[in-house]
Enzyme design. Structure first.
Site, short mmCIF file in Angstrom:
data_model
loop_
_atom_site.label_atom_id
_atom_site.label_comp_id
_atom_site.label_asym_id
_atom_site.label_seq_id
_atom_site.Cartn_x
_atom_site.Cartn_y
_atom_site.Cartn_z
N GLU A 140 -55.44 16.46 0.69
CA GLU A 140 -54.41 15.28 0.30
C GLU A 140 -53.11 16.63 -0.45
O GLU A 140 -51.79 16.67 -0.30
CB GLU A 140 -54.22 14.61 -0.77
CG GLU A 140 -54.91 13.59 -0.01
CD GLU A 140 -54.79 12.38 -1.30
OE1 GLU A 140 -53.89 11.69 -0.82
OE2 GLU A 140 -55.61 11.76 -1.98
N THR A 148 -67.11 15.14 -4.53
CA THR A 148 -65.64 14.82 -2.81
C THR A 148 -65.08 14.21 -3.64
O THR A 148 -63.57 14.37 -2.90
CB THR A 148 -66.32 13.40 -2.15
OG1 THR A 148 -67.76 14.15 -2.02
CG2 THR A 148 -65.87 13.41 -1.36
N HIS A 154 -67.86 15.83 3.80
CA HIS A 154 -68.28 16.97 2.93
C HIS A 154 -69.45 17.17 3.46
O HIS A 154 -70.92 16.33 3.12
CB HIS A 154 -68.23 15.94 1.63
CG HIS A 154 -67.70 16.80 0.23
ND1 HIS A 154 -68.20 16.97 -1.18
CD2 HIS A 154 -68.44 18.62 0.94
CE1 HIS A 154 -67.97 17.88 -1.62
NE2 HIS A 154 -68.53 18.58 -0.94
#
Length: 146
Positions: A56, A48, A82
């Site tokens: 990002e 994750t 996730h």
């Protein structure tokens, strides 16, 4: 991170960051990206933490070409799920789309998602702020002197 993005001029926009701007990036999951390697879990699947980092990074790449010289963005918030595991060796594609720009033009909101070769593995929202890179890094260094 390689990012294929919708150019502002192609969408009839100026060089101003606006909702709808978007981009993608892609990677292949390596051993270095596994939860068991990065320390975020005991299983050998795409972590994750790495999924979030790539989300990002994709958002950064969408807007960086439209910032003034000396500016960049910093992450200020993220909320993602996730939803599926991805094994080592599988390709993962990331998308980021600007959904809002704050009234002062400094705050950016994104819709982010990740897909492996079988479908959606994660999605959510991400917030970034436009900063002067040198000033931001200088203030951060000054914290260490205090």
């Amino acid at each position: 991170m390689a990012c294929t993005m919708l150019k502002a001029s192609e969408a009839g926009m100026s060089n101003t960051i606006t909702p709808g701007m978007n981009g993608t990036s892609e990677t292949t999951v390596t051993e270095a990206m596994l939860a068991s390697t990065v320390g975020s879990g005991k299983v050998s699947v795409f972590s994750t933490a790495m999924m979030v980092a790539w989300m990002e990074g994709t958002a950064v790449d969408v807007v960086q070409p439209y910032l003034e010289e000396g500016q960049t963005t910093v992450g200020t918030g993220i909320s993602v799920s996730h939803v599926a595991a991805t094994p080592q060796g599988m390709k993962v594609r990331f998308t980021a789309e600007v959904t809002a720009v704050s009234p002062n033009g400094k705050g950016l909101s994104f819709k982010v998602a990740a897909y492996d070769e079988t479908g959606l593995i994660g999605d959510g929202t991400h917030e970034r702020a436009i900063v002067n890179k040198d000033k931001f890094e200088s203030r951060t260094r000054d914290k260490a002197k205090a």
